[in-house]
Write a protein that holds these residues in place. Sequence first.
Motif, PDB file in Angstrom:
ATOM      1  N   GLU A   1     -76.208  44.894   4.072  1.00 55.25           N
ATOM      2  CA  GLU A   1     -75.142  45.246   4.689  1.00 55.25           C
ATOM      3  C   GLU A   1     -72.998  45.679   3.501  1.00 55.25           C
ATOM      4  OE1 GLU A   1     -75.857  40.224   5.378  1.00 55.25           O
ATOM      5  OE2 GLU A   1     -75.700  40.952   3.291  1.00 55.25           O
ATOM      6  N   VAL A   2     -74.501  46.351   2.693  1.00 55.97           N
ATOM      7  CA  VAL A   2     -72.709  46.828   1.727  1.00 55.97           C
ATOM      8  C   VAL A   2     -72.677  48.545   1.378  1.00 55.97           C
ATOM      9  CG1 VAL A   2     -72.825  45.884   0.167  1.00 55.97           C
ATOM     10  CG2 VAL A   2     -74.187  47.182   0.647  1.00 55.97           C
TER      11      VAL A   2
ATOM     12  N   ASP B   1     -68.051  46.272 -10.553  1.00 51.33           N
ATOM     13  CA  ASP B   1     -69.188  47.016 -10.887  1.00 51.33           C
ATOM     14  C   ASP B   1     -69.605  47.973 -10.110  1.00 51.33           C
ATOM     15  OD1 ASP B   1     -71.099  48.717 -12.094  1.00 51.33           O
ATOM     16  OD2 ASP B   1     -71.068  47.605 -14.014  1.00 51.33           O
ATOM     17  N   ASN B   2     -69.571  49.070  -9.845  1.00 51.27           N
ATOM     18  CA  ASN B   2     -70.553  49.863  -9.079  1.00 51.27           C
ATOM     19  C   ASN B   2     -71.814  49.764  -8.510  1.00 51.27           C
ATOM     20  OD1 ASN B   2     -70.494  51.398  -6.039  1.00 51.27           O
ATOM     21  ND2 ASN B   2     -71.877  52.748  -7.009  1.00 51.27           N
ATOM     22  N   GLY B   3     -71.978  49.376  -9.652  1.00 49.07           N
ATOM     23  CA  GLY B   3     -73.576  48.901 -10.143  1.00 49.07           C
ATOM     24  C   GLY B   3     -74.238  47.264  -9.372  1.00 49.07           C
ATOM     25  N   THR B   4     -73.473  46.630  -8.947  1.00 55.07           N
ATOM     26  CA  THR B   4     -73.800  45.293  -8.534  1.00 55.07           C
ATOM     27  C   THR B   4     -73.796  45.581  -7.001  1.00 55.07           C
ATOM     28  OG1 THR B   4     -71.463  45.317  -7.923  1.00 55.07           O
ATOM     29  CG2 THR B   4     -73.102  43.968  -9.989  1.00 55.07           C
ATOM     30  N   VAL B   5     -73.328  46.717  -6.558  1.00 53.01           N
ATOM     31  CA  VAL B   5     -73.340  46.799  -5.010  1.00 53.01           C
ATOM     32  C   VAL B   5     -74.624  48.032  -4.846  1.00 53.01           C
ATOM     33  CG1 VAL B   5     -71.811  47.443  -2.888  1.00 53.01           C
ATOM     34  CG2 VAL B   5     -70.734  46.754  -4.899  1.00 53.01           C
ATOM     35  N   VAL B   6     -74.932  48.395  -5.436  1.00 59.96           N
ATOM     36  CA  VAL B   6     -76.188  50.058  -5.796  1.00 59.96           C
ATOM     37  C   VAL B   6     -77.286  48.964  -5.417  1.00 59.96           C
ATOM     38  CG1 VAL B   6     -77.141  50.977  -6.732  1.00 59.96           C
ATOM     39  CG2 VAL B   6     -75.099  51.774  -6.330  1.00 59.96           C
ATOM     40  N   GLY B   7     -77.402  48.237  -6.364  1.00 64.28           N
ATOM     41  CA  GLY B   7     -78.939  46.769  -6.493  1.00 64.28           C
ATOM     42  C   GLY B   7     -78.477  45.626  -5.201  1.00 64.28           C
ATOM     43  N   TYR B   8     -77.362  45.435  -4.569  1.00 65.57           N
ATOM     44  CA  TYR B   8     -77.765  44.500  -4.279  1.00 65.57           C
ATOM     45  C   TYR B   8     -78.390  45.400  -2.513  1.00 65.57           C
ATOM     46  CZ  TYR B   8     -75.685  41.602  -0.058  1.00 65.57           C
ATOM     47  OH  TYR B   8     -75.678  40.696   0.984  1.00 65.57           O
TER      48      TYR B   8
ATOM     49  N   ASP C   1     -64.731  42.136   6.319  1.00 67.14           N
ATOM     50  CA  ASP C   1     -65.460  42.732   6.597  1.00 67.14           C
ATOM     51  C   ASP C   1     -67.126  41.865   6.902  1.00 67.14           C
ATOM     52  OD1 ASP C   1     -68.000  44.917   7.182  1.00 67.14           O
ATOM     53  OD2 ASP C   1     -68.195  44.022   5.541  1.00 67.14           O
ATOM     54  N   PRO C   2     -68.029  41.276   7.379  1.00 68.60           N
ATOM     55  CA  PRO C   2     -68.812  40.042   7.128  1.00 68.60           C
ATOM     56  C   PRO C   2     -69.461  40.290   5.974  1.00 68.60           C
ATOM     57  CG  PRO C   2     -68.004  40.367   9.630  1.00 68.60           C
ATOM     58  CD  PRO C   2     -67.609  41.573   8.945  1.00 68.60           C
ATOM     59  N   GLY C   3     -69.859  42.239   5.797  1.00 64.47           N
ATOM     60  CA  GLY C   3     -71.076  42.358   5.050  1.00 64.47           C
ATOM     61  C   GLY C   3     -70.712  42.384   3.650  1.00 64.47           C
ATOM     62  N   MET C   4     -69.276  42.881   3.484  1.00 62.77           N
ATOM     63  CA  MET C   4     -68.851  42.555   1.420  1.00 62.77           C
ATOM     64  C   MET C   4     -68.875  41.258   1.460  1.00 62.77           C
ATOM     65  SD  MET C   4     -67.898  44.041  -0.638  1.00 62.77           S
ATOM     66  CE  MET C   4     -67.544  44.931  -0.332  1.00 62.77           C
ATOM     67  N   LYS C   5     -68.255  40.374   2.970  1.00 65.67           N
ATOM     68  CA  LYS C   5     -67.764  38.423   2.098  1.00 65.67           C
ATOM     69  C   LYS C   5     -69.388  37.569   2.032  1.00 65.67           C
ATOM     70  CE  LYS C   5     -64.219  37.303   4.894  1.00 65.67           C
ATOM     71  NZ  LYS C   5     -63.670  36.413   6.759  1.00 65.67           N
ATOM     72  N   ALA C   6     -70.314  38.316   2.338  1.00 70.24           N
ATOM     73  CA  ALA C   6     -72.168  38.407   2.722  1.00 70.24           C
ATOM     74  C   ALA C   6     -72.505  38.172   0.562  1.00 70.24           C
ATOM     75  CB  ALA C   6     -72.910  38.959   2.927  1.00 70.24           C
ATOM     76  N   TYR C   7     -71.811  39.280   0.583  1.00 63.53           N
ATOM     77  CA  TYR C   7     -72.212  40.183  -1.065  1.00 63.53           C
ATOM     78  C   TYR C   7     -71.392  39.511  -1.799  1.00 63.53           C
ATOM     79  CZ  TYR C   7     -71.215  42.990  -5.129  1.00 63.53           C
ATOM     80  OH  TYR C   7     -70.566  43.573  -6.660  1.00 63.53           O
ATOM     81  N   LEU C   8     -69.836  39.089  -1.880  1.00 62.89           N
ATOM     82  CA  LEU C   8     -69.842  37.938  -2.575  1.00 62.89           C
ATOM     83  C   LEU C   8     -69.882  37.028  -2.381  1.00 62.89           C
ATOM     84  CD1 LEU C   8     -65.657  39.817  -2.089  1.00 62.89           C
ATOM     85  CD2 LEU C   8     -67.182  40.108  -3.160  1.00 62.89           C
ATOM     86  N   GLU C   9     -70.377  36.240  -1.733  1.00 64.08           N
ATOM     87  CA  GLU C   9     -70.871  34.495  -1.707  1.00 64.08           C
ATOM     88  C   GLU C   9     -72.263  35.233  -3.251  1.00 64.08           C
ATOM     89  OE1 GLU C   9     -71.207  33.819   2.695  1.00 64.08           O
ATOM     90  OE2 GLU C   9     -69.724  33.575   2.504  1.00 64.08           O
ATOM     91  N   PHE C  10     -73.025  35.863  -2.743  1.00 64.95           N
ATOM     92  CA  PHE C  10     -73.908  35.690  -3.361  1.00 64.95           C
ATOM     93  C   PHE C  10     -74.089  36.400  -4.457  1.00 64.95           C
ATOM     94  CE2 PHE C  10     -76.299  39.717  -5.125  1.00 64.95           C
ATOM     95  CZ  PHE C  10     -77.192  39.389  -6.048  1.00 64.95           C
ATOM     96  N   MET C  11     -73.228  37.123  -4.923  1.00 63.48           N
ATOM     97  CA  MET C  11     -72.568  37.223  -6.727  1.00 63.48           C
ATOM     98  C   MET C  11     -72.241  35.718  -7.331  1.00 63.48           C
ATOM     99  SD  MET C  11     -73.029  40.171  -7.779  1.00 63.48           S
ATOM    100  CE  MET C  11     -71.773  40.843  -8.751  1.00 63.48           C
ATOM    101  N   THR C  12     -71.411  34.891  -6.048  1.00 65.04           N
ATOM    102  CA  THR C  12     -70.275  33.823  -6.236  1.00 65.04           C
ATOM    103  C   THR C  12     -72.056  32.871  -7.214  1.00 65.04           C
ATOM    104  OG1 THR C  12     -68.602  34.394  -5.493  1.00 65.04           O
ATOM    105  CG2 THR C  12     -69.423  32.275  -6.391  1.00 65.04           C
ATOM    106  N   LYS C  13     -72.994  32.843  -6.126  1.00 67.94           N
ATOM    107  CA  LYS C  13     -74.043  32.086  -6.046  1.00 67.94           C
ATOM    108  C   LYS C  13     -74.838  31.978  -7.018  1.00 67.94           C
ATOM    109  CE  LYS C  13     -76.553  28.769  -3.596  1.00 67.94           C
ATOM    110  NZ  LYS C  13     -77.267  28.564  -1.739  1.00 67.94           N
TER     111      LYS C  13
END
Length: 408
Positions: free
Chosen positions: A364-365, A322-329, A301-313
């Motif tokens: 995106e999430v 943690d659901n909280g990181t998805v909420v915050g994003y 999923d492009p949106g999930m990929k963007a989220y994971l890239e954000f978290m990594t960088k």
Amino acid sequence: MILTRRAAVVSAALVILAATCAARAADKKYDTGATDTEIKIGNIMPYSGPASAYGIIGRTEAAYFNKINSEGGINGRKINFISYDDAYSPPKAVEQARKLVESDEVLLIFNSLGTPSNSAIQKYMNAKKVPQLFVATGATKWNDPKDYPWTMGWQPSYQSEARIYAKWLLKEKPGAKIAVLYQNDDYGKDYLKGLKDGLGNKAASMIIAEESYETTEPTIDNHIVKLKSSGADVFVDIATPKFAAQAIKKVAEIEWKALHILNNVSVSIGSVIKPAGFANAQGIISAHYLKDTTDPRWTNDPGMKAYLEFMTKYFPEGDKLDNGTVVGYGVAQTLVQVLKQCGDNLTRENVMKQAASLRDFRTEVLLPGITINTSPTDFAPISQLQLMRFTGERWDLFGDVISADVGG
């Protein structure tokens, strides 16, 4: 002669440039907290205390705004994100809100967490006419633009979510004997009201036990034991993460085989399910509106990929589970959209106007089929949910996206 002409041309050009700059400057409108280069955003989070698990939301938002700033900001303006701890204490929240508004001079307070804390500052924020925007609580009262035009929620309301559980129970287990655990404050009572309203005239006969707990209690084990003794075969768990994890553990320990329904605010695998034990959480029912990072269906999923890239960088130390990181994003993306819509009119009034003008916006999430919509008479941005069941080490979605409008 030539020098005179050149001087005249230069002079005319300077006059035109000055007029243009003056016109542009006139187009810009600012309130306290906004300038040509900066937007000050205030935030209040329980980084300590009984709801400290939610602190991850504020840290994710800070990381997301760092990302936005590294990319040039919003319309050329950098976000100055000022976040304070209130330890989930309403008096402390009042103190921090006053500090943000009167000392830090922020443009708005964004995603302050907790029903008790937001209730404590709501009148102050509206009296000061400072946006209390996208509060991190699903209390139904945040959707009251007539009486509180400076306060707006973000997530689906607690009453709406509870009505969905009631609707599902009436269909799947019409003879259920329900025991309810709820936090003894506006948050817990809001969920309980939604459940009872959803069950309608069957509420009195179906709900056979209710137990409330205080956030100051070290454990809720005794409440769980008491609820089991009622003979209930459905356990509705209205608890924040710390107590939800305790409840899941205790239910397994005393071998209470009731169907366990857990409120959405405590569905985080990282901060609730994993600490409680995956084996203990099998079969729990809940509802959600955001994608789950552990669900393989979102691998490409492009949106999930963007989220994971954000978290990594930008937030490598953050827990992707943690659901909280998805909420915050997701909520940070929503604020960025509002500020983009504001353009050069960064007045508090225009911030609320743009927040009340979102049309089919998607972060995106968000789950497919769920969109964010607001209007001057509707301050409930998200009003859809999908049911899910915990299986193995992840949540499995089932059924259709359901509208969670309280009146629906």
